[in-house]
Design a protein around this motif. Structure first.
Motif, PDB file in Angstrom:
ATOM      1  N   THR A 129      66.063  30.489  -7.000  1.00 12.51           N
ATOM      2  CA  THR A 129      65.027  29.462  -7.084  1.00 12.51           C
ATOM      3  C   THR A 129      64.406  29.251  -5.710  1.00 12.51           C
ATOM      4  O   THR A 129      65.105  29.039  -4.723  1.00 12.51           O
ATOM      5  CB  THR A 129      65.622  28.135  -7.583  1.00 12.51           C
ATOM      6  OG1 THR A 129      66.168  28.342  -8.893  1.00 12.51           O
ATOM      7  CG2 THR A 129      64.546  27.052  -7.643  1.00 12.51           C
ATOM      8  N   ASP A 131      62.528  26.883  -3.614  1.00  3.99           N
ATOM      9  CA  ASP A 131      62.093  25.497  -3.473  1.00  3.99           C
ATOM     10  C   ASP A 131      61.504  25.240  -2.090  1.00  3.99           C
ATOM     11  O   ASP A 131      61.449  24.110  -1.615  1.00  3.99           O
ATOM     12  CB  ASP A 131      63.232  24.531  -3.765  1.00  3.99           C
ATOM     13  CG  ASP A 131      64.479  24.820  -2.926  1.00  3.99           C
ATOM     14  OD1 ASP A 131      64.414  25.726  -2.063  1.00  3.99           O
ATOM     15  OD2 ASP A 131      65.497  24.156  -3.130  1.00  3.99           O
ATOM     16  N   ASN A 132      61.076  26.310  -1.434  1.00  8.00           N
ATOM     17  CA  ASN A 132      60.508  26.221  -0.088  1.00  8.00           C
ATOM     18  C   ASN A 132      59.239  25.389  -0.091  1.00  8.00           C
ATOM     19  O   ASN A 132      58.385  25.524  -0.963  1.00  8.00           O
ATOM     20  CB  ASN A 132      60.209  27.642   0.412  1.00  8.00           C
ATOM     21  CG  ASN A 132      59.831  27.668   1.875  1.00  8.00           C
ATOM     22  OD1 ASN A 132      58.812  27.120   2.256  1.00  8.00           O
ATOM     23  ND2 ASN A 132      60.642  28.312   2.692  1.00  8.00           N
ATOM     24  N   ALA A 133      59.100  24.513   0.904  1.00  6.77           N
ATOM     25  CA  ALA A 133      57.949  23.617   0.979  1.00  6.77           C
ATOM     26  C   ALA A 133      56.799  24.185   1.800  1.00  6.77           C
ATOM     27  O   ALA A 133      55.859  23.468   2.139  1.00  6.77           O
ATOM     28  CB  ALA A 133      58.383  22.279   1.567  1.00  6.77           C
ATOM     29  N   PRO A 225      58.147  32.648  -0.604  1.00  8.11           N
ATOM     30  CA  PRO A 225      57.679  31.636  -1.550  1.00  8.11           C
ATOM     31  C   PRO A 225      56.284  31.902  -2.113  1.00  8.11           C
ATOM     32  O   PRO A 225      55.903  31.309  -3.121  1.00  8.11           O
ATOM     33  CB  PRO A 225      57.675  30.352  -0.709  1.00  8.11           C
ATOM     34  CG  PRO A 225      57.407  30.838   0.684  1.00  8.11           C
ATOM     35  CD  PRO A 225      58.080  32.177   0.795  1.00  8.11           C
ATOM     36  N   GLY A 245      59.834  29.609  -9.139  1.00  9.96           N
ATOM     37  CA  GLY A 245      59.223  28.695  -8.182  1.00  9.96           C
ATOM     38  C   GLY A 245      58.318  29.357  -7.169  1.00  9.96           C
ATOM     39  O   GLY A 245      58.012  28.766  -6.125  1.00  9.96           O
ATOM     40  N   HIS A 262      52.405  27.539  -9.406  1.00  9.47           N
ATOM     41  CA  HIS A 262      52.769  26.641  -8.306  1.00  9.47           C
ATOM     42  C   HIS A 262      51.664  26.541  -7.243  1.00  9.47           C
ATOM     43  O   HIS A 262      51.847  26.938  -6.085  1.00  9.47           O
ATOM     44  CB  HIS A 262      54.089  27.076  -7.679  1.00  9.47           C
ATOM     45  CG  HIS A 262      55.222  27.107  -8.658  1.00  9.47           C
ATOM     46  ND1 HIS A 262      55.904  25.968  -9.035  1.00  9.47           N
ATOM     47  CD2 HIS A 262      55.762  28.136  -9.366  1.00  9.47           C
ATOM     48  CE1 HIS A 262      56.839  26.289  -9.928  1.00  9.47           C
ATOM     49  NE2 HIS A 262      56.758  27.595 -10.148  1.00  9.47           N
TER      50      HIS A 262
END
Length: 275
Positions: A129, A131-133, A225, A245, A262
Motif C-alpha cells: 500500500t 500511503d506516501n504524501a 507513489p 494507492g 488518486h
C-alpha cells in the motif's frame, strides 16, 4: 569469453525517399537474450538491450520480489556467449535458500515447474500500500516529461527504444534508463535507484510507453507513489493503481494529461469531471 554486444549498431538498408530508392544505413538497437541466474538456476530469460546490465540484474530481482535491497541481490557476474548474456548472482540475506526451496516446492512430479494456478498467483500477487504524501505540481510534471527526450541517448540514435525515468521534484534530478522493452527499462531504473541508494518514494516514475499492469506492479514494489506515461493505461493497470494507492497519470501529450487514480498528489489539476 565473447564481448558483450553493443547496445546499437549501424546496418545497411534500402531507403525510399521522395519516390527514389537508394542505398542507405540506419542505427538500430540490439536485442539479445538476457538470462537471470541465481545460485546456478536460471530464473528467466528476457529479450533486452545489452546495456546497464548490473542495474538490470538488481532491478529485476527487486521488482520480481526476490529481494528487497540492492545488497541482497548479490554481486553480479556478466557472462557473454554466442547465445546471449547471462547475469549470474547468488542472492544474499538468506534469500538464496528461500528461493531454492520455493523452486523445489513448485516443481511437480513431471518437473514442469510452475503450474497454471501458481503462475496466475505470481502474476496477480498483492502489492504494497502506497500511503506516501508526496505531491507534485502539474507544471513540474510536464517539465520533467519534456526533459526526457533530451536524456534518451540511445533513442536519439535509433528512434526505437523505450525509456523509464525517475524524477525527483525536490532536487530536479532526472535518471533515465532505456531498453527495447518497457518492462526492462523500468527494471534497469529500479536497479539504478537501488544501487545509488535513492528512494523511489521521493519521486515520480516516467514512462515513454503505455501503462500495463506489470509497470504498475514494478513501480509499486519499489515504492513509487506516482507513475506517468505518454500513452493510455490498461483497465487492469488502473484497477491495480487504485487498489495500492498509486497515482496514475497517462496520455501526457504536451501540456495535456489525464489522471486516472488518486489525483490528490497532482496539484493544480482541474477538479471538474470532463467527459
Amino acid at each position: 569469453m565473447i564481448d558483450i554486444p553493443s547496445p546499437s549498431l549501424r546496418v545497411d538498408c534500402l531507403a525510399r525517399r521522395h519516390d527514389v530508392t537508394a542505398r542507405s544505413s540506419r542505427v538500430i538497437p540490439e536485442e539479445t537474450p538476457i538470462a537471470f541466474t541465481y545460485g546456478g538456476s536460471t530464473h528467466a530469460v528476457m529479450m533486452a538491450t545489452p546495456a546497464d546490465l548490473e542495474d538490470f540484474a538488481v532491478g529485476f530481482a527487486i521488482t520480481e520480489g526476490l529481494v528487497d535491497r540492492a545488497e541482497d541481490a548479490g554481486a553480479v557476474e556478466v557472462v557473454s556467449s554466442e547465445l546471449g548474456v547471462e547475469l549470474r548472482s547468488w542472492l544474499g540475506g538468506g534469500r538464496q535458500e528461500a528461493y531454492a526451496d520455493r523452486r523445489r516446492s513448485m516443481a511437480g512430479p513431471t518437473g514442469c515447474g510452475l503450474c497454471g494456478v501458481e503462475s496466475l498467483e505470481a502474476a496477480t500477487r498483492s502489492l504494497p500500500t502506497l500511503d506516501n504524501a508526496l505531491t507534485v505540481t502539474a507544471e513540474g510534471l510536464i517539465e520533467a516529461m519534456d526533459r526526457m527526450p533530451g536524456a534518451q541517448t540511445l533513442n536519439q540514435e535509433t528512434r526505437a527504444v523505450h525509456a523509464a525515468a525517475f524524477w525527483n521534484p525536490g532536487s530536479g534530478a532526472l535518471i533515465v534508463r532505456e531498453d527495447v522493452g518497457r518492462h526492462n527499462a523500468l527494471d534497469k531504473l529500479a536497479g539504478a535507484l537501488a544501487r545509488q541508494g535513492l528512494a523511489a518514494s521521493q519521486g515520480v516514475v516516467l514512462m515513454t510507453s503505455r501503462v500495463s499492469v506489470e509497470l504498475v506492479q514494478k513501480a509499486a514494489r519499489i515504492g513509487a507513489p506516482i507513475i506517468a506515461a505518454v500513452s493510455a493505461p490498461t483497465a487492469l493497470a488502473v484497477r491495480s493503481a487504485e487498489k495500492c494507492g498509486m497515482t496514475l497519470v497517462a496520455v501526457m501529450r504536451g501540456r495535456d494529461f489525464e489522471i486516472f487514480t488518486h489525483p490528490g498528489r497532482i496539484l493544480e489539476q482541474v477538479s471538474a469531471h470532463v467527459a
